[in-house]
Design an enzyme around this catalytic site. Structure first.
Site, PDB file in Angstrom:
ATOM      1  CG  ASP A  11      -3.169  -0.732  -5.721  1.00  0.00           C
ATOM      2  OD1 ASP A  11      -3.714  -1.853  -5.706  1.00  0.00           O
ATOM      3  OD2 ASP A  11      -1.950  -0.568  -5.505  1.00  0.00           O
ATOM      4  CG  ASP A  13      -0.941  -4.537  -0.991  1.00  0.00           C
ATOM      5  OD1 ASP A  13      -1.403  -4.314   0.138  1.00  0.00           O
ATOM      6  OD2 ASP A  13      -0.905  -5.667  -1.495  1.00  0.00           O
ATOM      7  CG  ASP A 174       1.914   1.085  -5.253  1.00  0.00           C
ATOM      8  OD1 ASP A 174       0.972   0.389  -5.706  1.00  0.00           O
ATOM      9  OD2 ASP A 174       2.789   0.640  -4.501  1.00  0.00           O
TER      10      ASP A 174
END
Length: 220
Positions: A11, A13, A174
């Site tokens: 991922d 961000d 996250d």
């Protein structure tokens, strides 16, 4: 067929860099412009979710779901993105999260493929600003999908772009929606943060991410 680790899919961000705060500032300003107040706790619910889906959640919070046409919503989303892009102008390699640069090198040295799975339409620009464009073999972003996380589409597209079977890849996220997307794609999932249900392995921050952990989680 014996499964073999062939790829790692990241991922953006919160894993490669932390531009989530820039997203928050841009959404907070847009929400204020239409008389809706959001805080950082609410912003957590927007992690890993597409721009239009995020806008829908903000409108729902303010009870304004029916107040805008699709064209008006697209205009609002574009306004938010323009503000976000302006905030990103100061992004540089110094903003790569701890341990990520060396991890990418270790993965490459091990002969594994690397992809990015980000629902951000700005992902190419962010990677360029970080000096990481050449670190990735494939970029799956919002332009290549129709379903946002937690749908597994973006991770399946990333695996296909690399030419590997999903079961031979590990995903790193996250956000809860991202972890769910990884698992639904049939991959092993490493979560960065706390309380990410379904993660095969959980680290508190990116400095704890290592090739050894990726290899270990694949063999669980």
């Amino acid at each position: 067929m014996v499964k073999q680790l062939e790829a790692v899919i990241f991922d953006l961000d919160g894993v490669i860099t932390d531009s989530a705060h820039f997203h928050y500032l841009a959404w907070k300003q847009l929400a204020a412009d239409i008389n809706i107040e959001i805080d950082e706790a609410f912003n957590e619910t927007l992690k890993g979710i597409s721009r239009m889906d995020s806008l829908d959640l903000i409108l729902a919070k303010g009870g304004r779901e029916q107040d805008f046409t699709l064209a008006e919503k697209e205009e609002l989303a574009a306004k938010k993105n323009a503000h976000y892009v302006e905030l990103l102008k100061d992004l540089s390699p110094a903003d790569i999260l701890p341990g990520i640069a060396s991890l990418l090198e270790a993965i490459r040295t091990a002969g594994l493929k690397i992809a990015l799975a980000s629902v951000s339409k700005n992902a190419p620009m962010v990677l360029a600003a970080l000096g990481l464009t050449d670190s990735f073999d494939y970029l799956a972003d919002a332009a290549k999908i129709t379903h946002s996380k937690p749908d597994p589409e973006i991770f399946l597209v990333a695996a296909a772009g690399l030419g590997v079977a999903p079961e031979n890849a590990v995903g790193i996220e996250d956000a809860q929606a991202g972890v769910e997307a990884i698992k639904s794609a049939g991959m092993k999932a490493i979560g960065v943060g706390t309380g990410l249900i379904g993660s095969d392995e959980l680290v508190s921050d990116t400095s704890e991410l290592t090739l050894a952990i990726i290899q270990k989680v694949f063999h669980l």
